[in-house]
Design a protein around this motif. Structure first.
Motif, PDB file in Angstrom:
ATOM      1  N   THR A  33      -6.496   2.620  11.218  1.00 47.91           N
ATOM      2  CA  THR A  33      -6.296   3.295   9.937  1.00 47.91           C
ATOM      3  C   THR A  33      -4.857   3.757   9.837  1.00 47.91           C
ATOM      4  OG1 THR A  33      -7.101   5.048   8.463  1.00 47.91           O
ATOM      5  CG2 THR A  33      -6.965   5.563  10.815  1.00 47.91           C
ATOM      6  N   ILE A  34      -4.339   3.857   8.609  1.00 45.28           N
ATOM      7  CA  ILE A  34      -2.977   4.332   8.399  1.00 45.28           C
ATOM      8  C   ILE A  34      -2.975   5.437   7.356  1.00 45.28           C
ATOM      9  CG2 ILE A  34      -2.003   2.078   8.983  1.00 45.28           C
ATOM     10  CD1 ILE A  34      -1.332   1.747   5.981  1.00 45.28           C
ATOM     11  N   ASP A  35      -1.850   6.169   7.307  1.00 48.27           N
ATOM     12  CA  ASP A  35      -1.689   7.232   6.323  1.00 48.27           C
ATOM     13  C   ASP A  35      -0.195   7.356   6.036  1.00 48.27           C
ATOM     14  OD1 ASP A  35      -2.211   9.264   4.598  1.00 48.27           O
ATOM     15  OD2 ASP A  35      -3.000  10.670   6.086  1.00 48.27           O
ATOM     16  N   GLN A  91       0.823  -1.205   0.000  1.00 46.53           N
ATOM     17  CA  GLN A  91       0.000   0.000   0.000  1.00 46.53           C
ATOM     18  C   GLN A  91       0.857   1.255   0.000  1.00 46.53           C
ATOM     19  OE1 GLN A  91      -3.492  -2.107   2.642  1.00 46.53           O
ATOM     20  NE2 GLN A  91      -3.497   0.113   2.516  1.00 46.53           N
ATOM     21  N   LYS A  92       0.368   2.286  -0.660  1.00 43.17           N
ATOM     22  CA  LYS A  92       1.137   3.503  -0.901  1.00 43.17           C
ATOM     23  C   LYS A  92       1.514   4.246   0.378  1.00 43.17           C
ATOM     24  CE  LYS A  92      -3.053   6.285  -1.685  1.00 43.17           C
ATOM     25  NZ  LYS A  92      -2.979   6.986  -0.413  1.00 43.17           N
ATOM     26  N   GLU A  93       0.803   3.975   1.471  1.00 45.66           N
ATOM     27  CA  GLU A  93       1.102   4.690   2.721  1.00 45.66           C
ATOM     28  C   GLU A  93       2.451   4.286   3.316  1.00 45.66           C
ATOM     29  OE1 GLU A  93      -3.328   4.659   2.229  1.00 45.66           O
ATOM     30  OE2 GLU A  93      -1.727   3.156   2.074  1.00 45.66           O
ATOM     31  N   PHE A  94       2.937   3.113   2.952  1.00 42.43           N
ATOM     32  CA  PHE A  94       4.216   2.630   3.483  1.00 42.43           C
ATOM     33  C   PHE A  94       5.366   3.205   2.653  1.00 42.43           C
ATOM     34  CE2 PHE A  94       1.402  -0.987   4.772  1.00 42.43           C
ATOM     35  CZ  PHE A  94       1.489  -0.776   6.147  1.00 42.43           C
ATOM     36  N   VAL A  95       6.288   3.903   3.302  1.00 47.88           N
ATOM     37  CA  VAL A  95       7.444   4.492   2.630  1.00 47.88           C
ATOM     38  C   VAL A  95       8.703   3.758   3.102  1.00 47.88           C
ATOM     39  CG1 VAL A  95       8.806   6.581   2.258  1.00 47.88           C
ATOM     40  CG2 VAL A  95       6.312   6.732   2.465  1.00 47.88           C
ATOM     41  N   TYR A  96       9.456   3.193   2.162  1.00 41.47           N
ATOM     42  CA  TYR A  96      10.619   2.376   2.485  1.00 41.47           C
ATOM     43  C   TYR A  96      11.909   3.151   2.239  1.00 41.47           C
ATOM     44  CZ  TYR A  96       7.182  -1.392   2.431  1.00 41.47           C
ATOM     45  OH  TYR A  96       6.086  -2.172   2.688  1.00 41.47           O
ATOM     46  N   SER A  97      12.948   2.804   3.020  1.00 41.77           N
ATOM     47  CA  SER A  97      14.247   3.461   2.870  1.00 41.77           C
ATOM     48  C   SER A  97      15.355   2.454   3.154  1.00 41.77           C
ATOM     49  CB  SER A  97      14.361   4.650   3.830  1.00 41.77           C
ATOM     50  OG  SER A  97      15.592   5.325   3.658  1.00 41.77           O
ATOM     51  N   GLY A  98      16.519   2.653   2.519  1.00 44.05           N
ATOM     52  CA  GLY A  98      17.607   1.698   2.621  1.00 44.05           C
ATOM     53  C   GLY A  98      17.465   0.636   1.550  1.00 44.05           C
ATOM     54  N   TYR A 154      -3.016  10.604  14.941  1.00 42.78           N
ATOM     55  CA  TYR A 154      -1.998   9.963  14.116  1.00 42.78           C
ATOM     56  C   TYR A 154      -0.643   9.958  14.813  1.00 42.78           C
ATOM     57  CZ  TYR A 154      -4.751   9.140   9.933  1.00 42.78           C
ATOM     58  OH  TYR A 154      -5.671   8.648   9.043  1.00 42.78           O
ATOM     59  N   ASN A 155      -0.015   8.789  14.834  1.00 41.97           N
ATOM     60  CA  ASN A 155       1.349   8.611  15.323  1.00 41.97           C
ATOM     61  C   ASN A 155       2.227   8.196  14.149  1.00 41.97           C
ATOM     62  OD1 ASN A 155       1.207   8.439  18.572  1.00 41.97           O
ATOM     63  ND2 ASN A 155      -0.638   7.534  17.692  1.00 41.97           N
ATOM     64  N   GLU A 156       3.430   8.745  14.079  1.00 39.53           N
ATOM     65  CA  GLU A 156       4.369   8.316  13.051  1.00 39.53           C
ATOM     66  C   GLU A 156       5.116   7.084  13.562  1.00 39.53           C
ATOM     67  OE1 GLU A 156       6.516  11.157  10.439  1.00 39.53           O
ATOM     68  OE2 GLU A 156       8.311  10.197  11.259  1.00 39.53           O
ATOM     69  N   ILE A 157       5.107   6.029  12.771  1.00 41.93           N
ATOM     70  CA  ILE A 157       5.669   4.742  13.171  1.00 41.93           C
ATOM     71  C   ILE A 157       6.791   4.357  12.217  1.00 41.93           C
ATOM     72  CG2 ILE A 157       5.176   2.300  13.563  1.00 41.93           C
ATOM     73  CD1 ILE A 157       3.695   4.096  15.503  1.00 41.93           C
ATOM     74  N   GLY A 158       7.856   3.801  12.770  1.00 40.36           N
ATOM     75  CA  GLY A 158       8.945   3.278  11.956  1.00 40.36           C
ATOM     76  C   GLY A 158       9.316   1.875  12.390  1.00 40.36           C
ATOM     77  N   ILE A 206       8.330   3.499   7.027  1.00 36.52           N
ATOM     78  CA  ILE A 206       7.762   4.582   7.844  1.00 36.52           C
ATOM     79  C   ILE A 206       6.330   4.842   7.374  1.00 36.52           C
ATOM     80  CG2 ILE A 206       8.030   6.980   8.593  1.00 36.52           C
ATOM     81  CD1 ILE A 206      10.357   5.342   9.460  1.00 36.52           C
ATOM     82  N   PHE A 207       5.437   5.117   8.330  1.00 38.82           N
ATOM     83  CA  PHE A 207       4.055   5.444   7.993  1.00 38.82           C
ATOM     84  C   PHE A 207       3.397   6.069   9.215  1.00 38.82           C
ATOM     85  CE2 PHE A 207       4.449   1.218   9.651  1.00 38.82           C
ATOM     86  CZ  PHE A 207       3.365   1.035  10.502  1.00 38.82           C
ATOM     87  N   LYS A 208       2.149   6.508   9.070  1.00 42.14           N
ATOM     88  CA  LYS A 208       1.389   7.041  10.195  1.00 42.14           C
ATOM     89  C   LYS A 208       0.217   6.119  10.494  1.00 42.14           C
ATOM     90  CE  LYS A 208       0.434  11.251   8.796  1.00 42.14           C
ATOM     91  NZ  LYS A 208       0.029  12.683   8.811  1.00 42.14           N
ATOM     92  N   VAL A 209      -0.184   6.088  11.744  1.00 49.05           N
ATOM     93  CA  VAL A 209      -1.288   5.228  12.140  1.00 49.05           C
ATOM     94  C   VAL A 209      -2.136   5.927  13.191  1.00 49.05           C
ATOM     95  CG1 VAL A 209       0.124   4.069  13.888  1.00 49.05           C
ATOM     96  CG2 VAL A 209      -1.914   2.933  13.006  1.00 49.05           C
ATOM     97  N   LYS A 210      -3.439   5.770  13.074  1.00 47.86           N
ATOM     98  CA  LYS A 210      -4.368   6.244  14.096  1.00 47.86           C
ATOM     99  C   LYS A 210      -5.060   5.009  14.664  1.00 47.86           C
ATOM    100  CE  LYS A 210      -6.961   9.959  13.479  1.00 47.86           C
ATOM    101  NZ  LYS A 210      -8.098  10.825  12.997  1.00 47.86           N
ATOM    102  N   SER A 211      -4.734   4.673  15.904  1.00 50.49           N
ATOM    103  CA  SER A 211      -5.243   3.455  16.519  1.00 50.49           C
ATOM    104  C   SER A 211      -4.806   3.438  17.972  1.00 50.49           C
ATOM    105  CB  SER A 211      -4.681   2.233  15.772  1.00 50.49           C
ATOM    106  OG  SER A 211      -5.261   1.041  16.218  1.00 50.49           O
ATOM    107  N   ASP A 212      -5.489   2.667  18.807  1.00 43.32           N
ATOM    108  CA  ASP A 212      -5.064   2.551  20.196  1.00 43.32           C
ATOM    109  C   ASP A 212      -3.971   1.502  20.360  1.00 43.32           C
ATOM    110  OD1 ASP A 212      -6.619   0.383  19.675  1.00 43.32           O
ATOM    111  OD2 ASP A 212      -7.995   0.650  21.355  1.00 43.32           O
ATOM    112  N   SER A 213      -3.716   0.746  19.291  1.00 41.58           N
ATOM    113  CA  SER A 213      -2.598  -0.203  19.277  1.00 41.58           C
ATOM    114  C   SER A 213      -2.305  -0.571  17.832  1.00 41.58           C
ATOM    115  CB  SER A 213      -2.931  -1.457  20.093  1.00 41.58           C
ATOM    116  OG  SER A 213      -3.935  -2.220  19.450  1.00 41.58           O
TER     117      SER A 213
END
Length: 349
Positions: free
Chosen positions: A122-124, A17-24, A97-101, A44-51
């Motif tokens: 949900t993710i972004d 899915q396009k929300e996932f951004v890869y590096s390396g 939204y939390n930024e997750i890596g 790296i991506f963003k997520v809105k969720s309690d877990s």
């Protein structure tokens, strides 16, 4: 296995899915899996969720390690097993939204960390804004080998139990500079010879252009259109080493080291014609050997400085406290603190 039932409030998001951004060094294997290959390679991506629940395993060694980052902060390092799809869940304390890596803590030779996706509400896409890209080429020091001894003591089980590439000097300096980073590093590797090897196995110049940094010419790495602003090289510790002290080892050959180094940099400039070059000494060798190393690097610099921007950093003397006389996490922080002003000035040139 990936379609297992969960509570309705959580959805499954696959790695394509396009929300996932890869590096390396990473590679999409198919619609349902993405491989994180090199040290500190990440998604790296963003997520809105309690877990959030990460689904992953490892191809190659029976175990590996991954680091999770939340909103730019280190969360924890997790052991990942190869025998099944691992489910690693962490709580998120805020309903925004939390930024997750997700980062690979081990290295290419351990086999890729296979990312299957996540379960969340949900993710972004994350808003990744960086000032520069730095590629770090090196050996076990750059990999973060033997650094993370806080939970698993040295010589406990596997040789990579203390790997933590996320907290190695390269990623530490890059994050301080708000820069993106790639690690192209292999434990035991040198410029003209490796640790305990006398010029018989592939060295960095042989493996750099291969996808898994293993010298397999049938799997060439497709260098991206993005180019690093700085290529930083820290190689020489293994060239200068005495190996295990049992296998015959010839005296260090500064002429061969310098010649191979120059050839390797020519290859780098063919790929990245306009990159700036940082040449680092080693924090793991004696003062005498560091002087020898510095002399070689000065000759390498002189070969390129008329047409390229090249800078040398000499590490201050250090007695490393990690496994196998490698830097531990505190030592990597000391190294990073030395390097931040060095890279800051180099990026300005």
């Amino acid at each position: 296995m990936l379609s297992c039932k969960t509570e309705k409030k959580y959805k499954f998001f696959n790695p394509a899915q396009k929300e996932f951004v890869y590096s390396g060094r990473t590679e999409m294997l198919n619609d349902t899996t993405h491989a994180l290959i090199s040290s500190a390679s990440n998604v790296i991506f963003k997520v809105k969720s309690d877990s959030i629940t990460f689904l992953m395993n490892v191809k190659g060694d029976s175990t590996s390690y991954a680091v999770i980052e939340v909103n730019g902060n280190y969360y924890d390092r997790f052991k990942v097993y190869s025998d099944s799809v691992n489910r690693i869940s962490i709580p998120l304390l805020q309903e925004e939204y939390n930024e997750i890596g997700l980062f690979k803590a081990t290295e290419a030779s351990n086999g890729p960390l296979i990312f299957y996706g996540v379960e969340a509400k949900t993710i972004d896409s994350a808003s990744i804004k960086t000032t520069a890209i730095i590629e770090y080429i090196g050996d076990s020091i750059t990999c973060g080998f033997g650094a993370d001894t806080e939970e698993i003591p040295c010589n406990t089980d596997t040789w990579y139990d203390q790997h933590n590439a996320y907290l190695a000097y390269g990623p530490l300096t890059a994050r301080s500079l708000n820069a993106n980073y790639w690690l192209s590093s292999v434990s035991g590797m040198g410029i003209y010879r490796n640790w305990n090897d006398e010029d018989t196995k592939p060295v960095m110049g042989d493996v750099y252009t291969t996808t898994n940094l293993d010298g397999n010419k049938d799997e060439k790495w497709a260098f991206s259109e993005k180019k690093p602003d700085v290529v930083s090289i820290c190689l020489g510790t293994n060239d200068l080493s005495n190996g295990d002290g049992v296998k015959e080892r010839k005296p260090f050959n500064p002429e061969k080291y310098t010649s191979n180094y120059i050839d390797f940099i020519k290859e780098i400039f063919e790929i990245y014609p306009n990159t700036k070059l940082a040449l680092l000494t080693s924090p793991m060798v004696s003062v005498e050997n560091n002087d020898i190393l510095l002399n070689c690097l000065q000759k390498v610099k002189a070969n390129f400085e008329e047409e390229h921007i090249v800078a040398i950093h000499k590490f201050k003397p250090m007695k490393p406290s990690g496994c196998g006389s490698h830097p531990d996490l505190k030592d990597h922080k000391i190294m990073a603190d030395q390097l931040v002003p060095f890279y800051t000035e180099l990026l300005k040139k």
